[in-house]
Design an enzyme around this catalytic site. Structure first.
Site, short mmCIF file in Angstrom:
data_model
loop_
_atom_site.label_atom_id
_atom_site.label_comp_id
_atom_site.label_asym_id
_atom_site.label_seq_id
_atom_site.Cartn_x
_atom_site.Cartn_y
_atom_site.Cartn_z
N SER A 1 0.85 4.02 -3.11
CA SER A 1 0.51 5.49 -2.56
C SER A 1 1.57 6.46 -3.35
CB SER A 1 0.57 5.75 -1.08
OG SER A 1 1.65 5.81 -0.34
N PRO B 1 0.92 -1.12 0.11
CA PRO B 1 0.20 0.00 0.10
C PRO B 1 0.74 1.31 -0.10
CG PRO B 1 -0.89 -1.59 1.43
CD PRO B 1 0.47 -2.12 1.08
N TYR B 2 1.95 1.13 0.70
CA TYR B 2 2.89 2.52 0.65
C TYR B 2 3.41 2.53 -0.75
CZ TYR B 2 7.37 4.75 1.60
OH TYR B 2 8.53 5.80 1.49
N GLY B 3 3.76 1.55 -1.46
CA GLY B 3 4.48 1.95 -2.75
C GLY B 3 3.26 2.35 -3.78
#
Ligand SMILES: NC(=O)c1ccc[n+]([C@@H]2O[C@H](COP(=O)([O-])OP(=O)(O)OC[C@H]3O[C@@H](n4cnc5c(N)ncnc54)[C@H](O)[C@@H]3O)[C@@H](O)[C@H]2O)c1
Length: 311
Positions: A143, A139-141
């Site tokens: 975003s 999810p971080y990547g």
């Protein structure tokens, strides 16, 4: 204020030393963060990047000529479970607030956004260049990918001078999360043996914080930019096993029990296949890493030992 550089996330691990470096070389700097100021002599505004009104007021007040955008919810572990919604809100909506406010106000000559190796997902090759496909798996990547794509839209359609600078694992003083090599160096300084059940084969391009600050300046200062994205790292891939060997060379009394395989960044969340960045694009702007991995580890270990003596 003419020619002011605004650093969002200016109380953070990268934002604070960047603001220090800019101020020391004579730039006017204002930092913005939801946390209090890290430097007494640099103007600091406390606020939340997810608030459209606060960001608009910030841009009107500071009237920046350049923005380095480092405010974010950072890391794969922070982006899973309860952290997913804040990651989306801060990273994506917060960036859009900043882009909109910058456009509305005008006068911004460059907006430099700190992106991540997580943008790529599994590295298809090493060294990996900027044109490699984006296939983020965390999810971080995702975003970071979304912000870059929005940045490209704002640049190409709306005329915002957006550029992404993709970092890889940065280490140095005041690192705010539990991650290698900082945790192993802390163990070495404390005389503890480290243990990592899985991860010996995980490859990473590690970058020393001081080099990251210089690389950001290279992109910020370049008279013209030919690209929308620049990799910024050391250009060398290192496995965790090789990292352990390098730390053992500078701290022979330290050891680690290290399992094979790739890393797990959060329970059940595997790290993407990573490794060396191709840094020729940013080298062409005058950046060159000045720390080899072993020098950087030695410098950081000395810093940790000093911090322990001072405490
Ligand atoms: N450190 C690394 O290894 C690394 C690697 C790749 C990319 N990056 C990117 O670099 C940037 C900076 O990372 P860092 O390591 O300095 O992290 P950090 O967590 O130290 O800094 C982020 C800062 O943003 C601030 N912030 C968070 N939410 C906010 C909000 N809603 N409003 C205002 N401020 C807010 C935090 O208080 C913090 O000071 C991030 O965009 C990150 O994704 C870092």
């Amino acid at each position: 204020m003419a020619d002011t550089v605004l650093v969002t996330g200016g109380a953070g691990f990268i934002g604070a030393p960047l603001a220090r470096r800019l101020a020391d070389r004579g730039d006017r700097v204002v930092t913005f963060d939801r946390e209090p100021a890290r430097h007494a002599d640099i103007p600091h505004i406390v606020g939340d990047i997810t608030s459209r009104a606060e960001v608009r007021e910030l841009i009107e007040r500071v009237s920046p000529a350049a923005i380095v955008h480092t405010a974010a919810v950072v890391g794969v572990a922070a982006s899973v479970g309860a952290g997913l919604m804040p990651t989306v809100q801060v990273n994506i909506a917060g960036s859009v607030n900043l882009f909109e406010a910058a456009l509305e106000h005008g006068g911004v000559r460059r907006i430099l956004d700190l992106s991540s190796e997580e943008y790529y997902g599994d590295f298809a090759e090493e060294p990996l260049g900027e044109d490699a496909p984006a296939a983020p798996i965390s999810p971080y990547g995702i975003s970071k990918f979304a912000v870059e794509r929005l940045g490209r839209y704002y640049a190409e359609v709306r005329g915002l001078p957006y550029v992404a600078v993709r970092l890889s694992w940065v280490f140095g003083p005041d690192f705010p999360r539990a991650r290698l090599p900082e945790t192993w160096l802390q163990d070495a300084a404390e005389g503890r043996t480290s243990a990592l059940a899985r991860g010996g084969d995980q490859r990473i391009d590690f970058t020393y914080l001081a080099d990251v600050v210089e690389g950001i300046l290279a992109v910020l200062d370049a008279p013209a930019l030919e690209h929308r994205a620049y990799n910024l790292a050391s250009g060398t891939g290192t496995s965790m096993r090789e990292l352990a060997e390098a730390i053992r060379r500078i701290a022979p009394e330290w050891d680690v029990e290290l399992g094979d395989g790739g890393l797990e960044l959060a329970p059940g969340v595997r790290a993407a296949r990573k490794g060396a960045y191709d840094i020729s694009r940013i080298r062409a702007l005058g950046y060159a890493p000045s720390y080899g991995l072993e020098d950087a580890l030695r410098d950081r270990l000395a810093g940790i030992r000093e911090e322990r003596t001072d405490a």
